[in-house]
Design an enzyme around this catalytic site. Structure first.
Site, PDB file in Angstrom:
ATOM      1  N   SER A   1       0.827  -1.194   0.000  1.00  0.00           N
ATOM      2  CA  SER A   1       0.000   0.000   0.000  1.00  0.00           C
ATOM      3  C   SER A   1       0.874   1.262   0.000  1.00  0.00           C
ATOM      4  O   SER A   1       1.652   1.473  -0.921  1.00  0.00           O
ATOM      5  CB  SER A   1      -0.952  -0.042   1.199  1.00  0.00           C
ATOM      6  OG  SER A   1      -2.006   0.867   1.046  1.00  0.00           O
TER       7      SER A   1
ATOM      8  N   ASP B   1      -9.427  -4.753  -5.436  1.00  0.00           N
ATOM      9  CA  ASP B   1      -8.874  -3.792  -4.478  1.00  0.00           C
ATOM     10  C   ASP B   1      -8.901  -2.393  -5.094  1.00  0.00           C
ATOM     11  O   ASP B   1      -8.142  -2.085  -6.016  1.00  0.00           O
ATOM     12  CB  ASP B   1      -7.444  -4.198  -4.128  1.00  0.00           C
ATOM     13  CG  ASP B   1      -6.783  -3.268  -3.124  1.00  0.00           C
ATOM     14  OD1 ASP B   1      -7.455  -2.348  -2.617  1.00  0.00           O
ATOM     15  OD2 ASP B   1      -5.583  -3.475  -2.851  1.00  0.00           O
TER      16      ASP B   1
ATOM     17  N   HIS C   1      -7.781  -5.574   0.400  1.00  0.00           N
ATOM     18  CA  HIS C   1      -6.547  -4.789   0.387  1.00  0.00           C
ATOM     19  C   HIS C   1      -5.473  -5.338   1.315  1.00  0.00           C
ATOM     20  O   HIS C   1      -4.322  -4.940   1.231  1.00  0.00           O
ATOM     21  CB  HIS C   1      -6.874  -3.346   0.768  1.00  0.00           C
ATOM     22  CG  HIS C   1      -5.710  -2.411   0.666  1.00  0.00           C
ATOM     23  ND1 HIS C   1      -5.037  -2.159  -0.510  1.00  0.00           N
ATOM     24  CD2 HIS C   1      -5.078  -1.657   1.620  1.00  0.00           C
ATOM     25  CE1 HIS C   1      -4.055  -1.292  -0.298  1.00  0.00           C
ATOM     26  NE2 HIS C   1      -4.061  -0.973   0.986  1.00  0.00           N
TER      27      HIS C   1
END
Length: 354
Positions: free
Chosen positions: A212, A269, A318
């Site tokens: 991320s 995602d 995610h």
């Protein structure tokens, strides 16, 4: 042929040609192995907002990999990394809960392979730079600063048509320093320089990996290191659930300098689709400097292809553990998931949504 004899292929030397679909078993193992280094970064960070050590590392460098369950990597942690936000909070925010105003936080580490058997298996001495995702309030605020700004850090309005541009929040977390808090950029450069001085005569690789926000920062750091050390060895990014970090010129810059990026994406995602335009709108205008662009090669997975993940939430799509589970079971586009895939069991850890 032994793995070590063609290690550059697995590090992207040929842009992973013929290795992604179907997914090569050696590459699968490498992706999961690097994912574990990111997992160690998550498990090491103190996420307890009531703790006086909030947003710091819970372990010493010597014990980090052992305490997080990855003691058999053959690597030794050599450097802690922190990221500092350049956002100046208003007075009322600074008088709020202490966790809101944490300006500098532990975000990852550098680890150097030291085990001779592992070096022999890998075919080189590998250096891992592992970065976690968003945790603190200011990191969240930086995520929301989605305007593109030149890598030089100047006003985005002065960018030329050929200027690499990146998200201002990511750049702030990478380059900001406040008082005696050094920037993430300076720490990464210093450690890479030290490693090159010590091991530069050996076969060597630098592998930046993150999830991320950590994936975006890993990409920025890899670009910066390749630009700062022109004679550096192969630099590779293994990116999990990364948002778009820069414009088309940033993408071209990565390609021109030879930085290899493998972007692992879950189609379900939403974070991997931001910032920037989506769909056909992006394709029409992505040759302009003002639009975000995907970088590198892509391994595209989907939660819907896994029988173990039916009905999972947007947030779960995610999570790093979801990505590692999908990589573990992925076969190829014609048969996307192993019917008998072993479900990966990973300890729960605080995972951010961006």
């Amino acid at each position: 042929m032994k793995f070590g004899e063609n290690w550059t292929d697995y590090q992207g030397g040929k842009n992973w040609e013929g290795l992604l679909d179907p997914l090569d078993e050696n590459l699968r193992s490498e992706i999961i192995r690097y994912g574990h280094f990111v997992e160690a970064a998550y498990r090491s960070c103190d996420f307890d907002q009531s703790s006086p050590s909030y947003a710091t590392c819970r372990y010493t460098k010597r014990k980090l990999l052992k305490e997080t369950g990855f003691s058999d990597t053959g690597y030794r942690v050599t450097k802690y990394l922190t990221a500092t936000s350049g956002i100046q909070l208003p007075g009322w925010a600074e008088r709020g809960p202490p966790w809101m105003a944490v300006q500098s936080s532990w975000i990852g580490y550098v680890a150097v392979c030291q085990d001779r058997e592992e070096i022999s298996r890998l075919g080189r001495r590998d250096v891992v730079i592992a970065l976690r995702g968003t945790a603190t309030g200011l990191e969240w605020l930086e995520n929301l600063r989605a305007t593109l700004t030149p890598l030089s850090g100047s006003d985005s309005g002065s960018g030329s048509d050929t200027e690499p541009m990146v998200e201002s929040g990511f750049l702030s977390l990478y380059t900001s320093s406040v008082g005696n808090r050094r920037s993430l950029q300076s720490m990464v450069r210093e450690e890479i320089g030290r490693v090159l001085d010590k091991y530069g005569d050996e076969p060597l690789s630098f592998t930046f990996t993150g999830h991320s926000l950590g994936a975006a920062l890993a990409t920025l750091a890899a670009y910066d290191i390749k630009r700062s050390f022109v004679n550096s060895p192969l630099v590779t990014v293994i990116s999990f659930a990364g948002p778009r970090a820069g414009n088309w010129r940033f993408r071209c810059g990565l390609e021109e300098q030879g930085t290899k990026v493998l972007r692992i994406v879950n189609s379900d995602d939403v974070i991997t689709k931001v910032p920037g335009f989506a769909g056909w709108v992006q394709k029409l205008v992505e040759d302009t400097q003002w639009v975000y662009a995907d970088v590198g090669c892509e391994l595209r997975l989907s939660s819907r292809d896994s029988p173990d993940l039916n009905g999972i939430s947007i947030a779960t799509c995610h999570e790093l553990k979801t990505y590692l589970h999908l990589v573990n079971g992925f076969v190829g586009s014609n048969c996307p998931f192993k019917a008998t895939a072993r479900k990966m069991i990973l300890a729960e850890c605080p995972i951010e949504k961006r």
